[in-house]
Scaffold this active site. Structure first.
Site, mmCIF file in Angstrom:
data_model
loop_
_atom_site.group_PDB
_atom_site.id
_atom_site.type_symbol
_atom_site.label_atom_id
_atom_site.label_comp_id
_atom_site.label_asym_id
_atom_site.label_seq_id
_atom_site.Cartn_x
_atom_site.Cartn_y
_atom_site.Cartn_z
ATOM 1 N N GLN A 16 -8.621 -82.664 7.182
ATOM 2 C CA GLN A 16 -7.671 -81.910 6.352
ATOM 3 C C GLN A 16 -7.511 -80.498 6.918
ATOM 4 O O GLN A 16 -8.106 -79.548 6.421
ATOM 5 C CB GLN A 16 -8.208 -81.861 4.917
ATOM 6 C CG GLN A 16 -7.274 -81.261 3.919
ATOM 7 C CD GLN A 16 -6.277 -82.261 3.400
ATOM 8 O OE1 GLN A 16 -6.573 -83.444 3.286
ATOM 9 N NE2 GLN A 16 -5.106 -81.802 3.074
ATOM 10 N N PHE A 17 -6.679 -80.352 7.953
ATOM 11 C CA PHE A 17 -6.520 -79.039 8.577
ATOM 12 C C PHE A 17 -5.916 -78.018 7.626
ATOM 13 O O PHE A 17 -6.107 -76.812 7.794
ATOM 14 C CB PHE A 17 -5.679 -79.138 9.863
ATOM 15 C CG PHE A 17 -4.207 -79.328 9.637
ATOM 16 C CD1 PHE A 17 -3.368 -78.231 9.588
ATOM 17 C CD2 PHE A 17 -3.667 -80.597 9.479
ATOM 18 C CE1 PHE A 17 -2.002 -78.392 9.391
ATOM 19 C CE2 PHE A 17 -2.310 -80.774 9.279
ATOM 20 C CZ PHE A 17 -1.473 -79.667 9.226
ATOM 21 N N THR A 18 -5.231 -78.474 6.583
ATOM 22 C CA THR A 18 -4.587 -77.542 5.647
ATOM 23 C C THR A 18 -5.585 -76.749 4.812
ATOM 24 O O THR A 18 -5.187 -75.797 4.134
ATOM 25 C CB THR A 18 -3.611 -78.288 4.715
ATOM 26 O OG1 THR A 18 -4.322 -79.292 3.988
ATOM 27 C CG2 THR A 18 -2.485 -78.943 5.517
#
Length: 147
Positions: A78-80
């Site tokens: 989950q890079f966000t």
């Protein structure tokens, strides 16, 4: 590294209309890798995930670790989680690029498996549909810069 960990009764991830992974009771972990993270951060966050005592004992207190609770793990990249929201359009420059993030994400998964957990995963960079039935709800945010 940053993780949003939710205690679940069940969780699953679907990619392209097909189930990739599913778990029963355990933790749904959304995992973000920062551009400055190193292997030691992966080991540190895996250790915390695998030892966090947020399952209830016979007295109703959060006192049982995931191994003793028979928990499974579903770990989704989950890079966000490293979004910069100063403007209305988030920026993601603090998130690690895939060439760095993928091996560190895989290190966390491997560390959890090495500790004896069944670990399901998504697919790095894929459009995923994640479902969960939260228990409690109990949601914890972990950040290796604060551990």
């Amino acid at each position: 590294m940053r993780a949003v960990l939710t205690r679940v009764d069940r969780a699953s991830v679907e990619i392209g209309g097909k189930e990739k992974s599913s778990i029963g009771k355990g933790f749904l972990v959304l995992l973000g890798v920062h551009q400055e993270d190193e292997e030691k951060d992966a080991v540190k966050i895996a250790d915390k995930i695998c030892g966090l005592r947020i399952f209830t004992d016979d007295d109703g207190k959060m006192n049982v670790n995931p191994m003793d609770a028979g928990a499974e793990l579903l770990i989704i990249s989950q890079f966000t989680l490293f979004a910069d929201c100063k403007s209305r359009r988030p920026g993601f420059s603090k998130a690690a690029r895939p060439e760095k993030a993928i091996p560190l994400y895989e290190k966390v998964v491997a560390e959890c498996k090495a500790r004896g957990f069944k670990v399901g995963t998504g697919e790095f960079g894929a459009e995923m549909m994640v479902e969960s039935v939260n228990h409690g709800p109990v949601t914890i945010i972990l950040d290796t810069k604060e551990l």
